[in-house]
Scaffold this active site. Sequence first.
Site, PDB file in Angstrom:
ATOM      1  N   ASN A 215       0.850  -1.193   0.000  1.00  0.00           N
ATOM      2  CA  ASN A 215       0.000   0.000   0.000  1.00  0.00           C
ATOM      3  C   ASN A 215       0.885   1.242   0.000  1.00  0.00           C
ATOM      4  O   ASN A 215       2.105   1.147  -0.002  1.00  0.00           O
ATOM      5  CB  ASN A 215      -0.951  -0.019   1.205  1.00  0.00           C
ATOM      6  CG  ASN A 215      -0.170  -0.101   2.498  1.00  0.00           C
ATOM      7  OD1 ASN A 215       0.611   0.773   2.831  1.00  0.00           O
ATOM      8  ND2 ASN A 215      -0.366  -1.197   3.233  1.00  0.00           N
ATOM      9  N   ILE A 312      -2.353  -7.391  14.376  1.00  0.00           N
ATOM     10  CA  ILE A 312      -1.269  -7.185  15.350  1.00  0.00           C
ATOM     11  C   ILE A 312      -1.777  -6.380  16.542  1.00  0.00           C
ATOM     12  O   ILE A 312      -1.578  -6.744  17.704  1.00  0.00           O
ATOM     13  CB  ILE A 312      -0.094  -6.441  14.678  1.00  0.00           C
ATOM     14  CG1 ILE A 312       0.380  -7.217  13.447  1.00  0.00           C
ATOM     15  CG2 ILE A 312       1.042  -6.205  15.671  1.00  0.00           C
ATOM     16  CD1 ILE A 312       1.273  -6.423  12.508  1.00  0.00           C
ATOM     17  N   LYS A 346     -11.418  -3.460  19.070  1.00  0.00           N
ATOM     18  CA  LYS A 346     -10.069  -3.963  19.343  1.00  0.00           C
ATOM     19  C   LYS A 346      -9.680  -3.754  20.813  1.00  0.00           C
ATOM     20  O   LYS A 346      -8.545  -4.031  21.185  1.00  0.00           O
ATOM     21  CB  LYS A 346      -9.053  -3.282  18.427  1.00  0.00           C
ATOM     22  CG  LYS A 346      -9.320  -3.532  16.933  1.00  0.00           C
ATOM     23  CD  LYS A 346      -8.091  -3.247  16.093  1.00  0.00           C
ATOM     24  CE  LYS A 346      -8.426  -3.265  14.605  1.00  0.00           C
ATOM     25  NZ  LYS A 346      -7.242  -3.278  13.753  1.00  0.00           N
TER      26      LYS A 346
HETATM   27  N1  CTP Z   1      -3.523  -3.107  12.347  1.00  0.00           N
HETATM   28  C1  CTP Z   1      -2.707  -4.103  12.800  1.00  0.00           C
HETATM   29  N2  CTP Z   1      -2.703  -5.332  12.183  1.00  0.00           N
HETATM   30  C2  CTP Z   1      -3.503  -5.555  11.136  1.00  0.00           C
HETATM   31  C3  CTP Z   1      -4.346  -4.534  10.657  1.00  0.00           C
HETATM   32  C4  CTP Z   1      -4.325  -3.309  11.282  1.00  0.00           C
HETATM   33  O1  CTP Z   1      -1.949  -3.886  13.764  1.00  0.00           O
HETATM   34  N3  CTP Z   1      -3.486  -6.740  10.555  1.00  0.00           N
HETATM   35  C5  CTP Z   1      -3.539  -1.815  13.048  1.00  0.00           C
HETATM   36  C6  CTP Z   1      -2.998  -0.654  12.265  1.00  0.00           C
HETATM   37  O2  CTP Z   1      -1.621  -0.477  12.503  1.00  0.00           O
HETATM   38  C7  CTP Z   1      -3.831   0.501  12.796  1.00  0.00           C
HETATM   39  C8  CTP Z   1      -5.174  -0.135  13.044  1.00  0.00           C
HETATM   40  O3  CTP Z   1      -4.894  -1.512  13.287  1.00  0.00           O
HETATM   41  O4  CTP Z   1      -3.341   0.971  14.033  1.00  0.00           O
HETATM   42  C9  CTP Z   1      -6.097  -0.007  11.881  1.00  0.00           C
HETATM   43  O5  CTP Z   1      -7.201  -0.803  12.098  1.00  0.00           O
HETATM   44  P1  CTP Z   1      -7.956  -1.577  10.944  1.00  0.00           P
HETATM   45  O6  CTP Z   1      -9.213  -2.070  11.532  1.00  0.00           O
HETATM   46  O7  CTP Z   1      -7.132  -2.588  10.282  1.00  0.00           O
HETATM   47  O8  CTP Z   1      -8.159  -0.398  10.003  1.00  0.00           O
HETATM   48  P2  CTP Z   1      -8.249  -0.437   8.484  1.00  0.00           P
HETATM   49  O9  CTP Z   1      -7.089  -1.163   7.862  1.00  0.00           O
HETATM   50  O10 CTP Z   1      -8.435   0.962   8.116  1.00  0.00           O
HETATM   51  O11 CTP Z   1      -9.482  -1.414   8.386  1.00  0.00           O
HETATM   52  P3  CTP Z   1     -10.906  -1.320   7.784  1.00  0.00           P
HETATM   53  O12 CTP Z   1     -10.759  -2.119   6.575  1.00  0.00           O
HETATM   54  O13 CTP Z   1     -11.733  -1.944   8.854  1.00  0.00           O
HETATM   55  O14 CTP Z   1     -11.215   0.137   7.587  1.00  0.00           O
END
Ligand code: CTP
Length: 404
Positions: A215, A312, A346
């Site tokens: 990304n 994570i 979370k």
């Molecule tokens: N995060 C993480 N591990 C993942 C995905 C996200 O630690 N596998 C963390 C990111 O670092 C950030 C937060 O979670 O702090 C973002 O949350 P997330 O729900 O994943 O947000 P988006 O990616 O924006 O998800 P969505 O598709 O629900 O909008």
Amino acid sequence: MRIPANKNLANKHVLLGVTGSIAAYKAAELVRRLRKGGAEVRVVLSAGGAEFVTPLTFQALSGNPLHSELLDTGAEAAMGHIELARWADAVVVAPASANVIARLAQGRADDLLAAVCLATEAPVAVAPAMNQQMWAHAATQDNLRKLRERGVHQFGPAAGDQACGESGLGRMLEAADITRHTAELFDTGALTGLRVLITAGPTREAIDPLRYLSNRSSGRMGYAVAQAAVEAGARVILISGPTALATPPRVERIDVRSAQDMHEAALSRAPGADIFIATAAVADYRPAAPAQQKIKKNTDTLTLQLTRNPDILADVAALPDGPFTVGFAAETEKLLEHAGEKLARKKLDMIAANHVGEGKGFEAEENALSVFDASGVIELPQAPKTQLARQLIALIAERYHPGS
Ligand code: CTP
């Protein structure tokens, strides 16, 4: 309304520069708030500022004589520009008109405020206030960039309706916000002795040995947060996906590629951390079975089967006796709703929601954040990421040490 004392402001000498802008009336409230916070305030009123608010107002509110003339023998004898510059623990120019910003950028010393800004060793901050076209002009933006590069702090501006009847960026921040940012200038060691773990940057999910899914995250926000945490006295471990950024001084960096690598690195270190800040843009999915050899283009279509990556942040937040957890949420719409939902789902202590798009968020130098926790939301208006990171660290420290 009762204005609480602020331990950062107690007994601090704040020199407030008031310049020619309709927002000068808000500076009166600012003097009141800074004093209630515990600071001693002296006001330097520029000739332009005096067109909007009378010297008497500031004299009465600050409880100190007003300063306005650079070369008035009487005034200079009482407290000259050098003495004022030495007296100040911080210089805050609010409102800072486009004109004064240009003059400070040039390093002029032809009025009292400009001379004090040049002569002081204290931190200097400007709170811009101007018409949105003047704000957007390349000259103003260049001048501010110059000032920031020299270490001048920038508070705001905010967006909204303007006195000139237009609407946009350029409104001075409210007095309460400027007071809070001024208090943050005196933050030293807010995280002393704490261990802070940070994830940053994108992840790369292998499709085959040559290709990956990823990304647009640059990692800038996470690196700025790491630097701000170190400056606040923390020991910082930065788990970073691939970025082009230099490691901030005194930060221990662990390089990872995929979400699974990042998960492993974070979960193994989280039990020893006091605070975990997840700024990384972790890929939600990865190819289920990456090819061992380069995929050849011998079919018209190609379907990639994806599988969910571990979360994570949620896994760290679920650790028994785990660290104070701060998430990020990059949103293009329904910011409040989505970020609030993530905070609850979370089980985080805090979440900082990014407005992505329009020059903010991914790949941008600047950002704006809405920071939520159980007590509500605090808006950190658009600013360079380095400055936002300092403000975020100050908020985290405040919440981590409740009542201090
Ligand atoms: N995060 C993480 N591990 C993942 C995905 C996200 O630690 N596998 C963390 C990111 O670092 C950030 C937060 O979670 O702090 C973002 O949350 P997330 O729900 O994943 O947000 P988006 O990616 O924006 O998800 P969505 O598709 O629900 O909008």
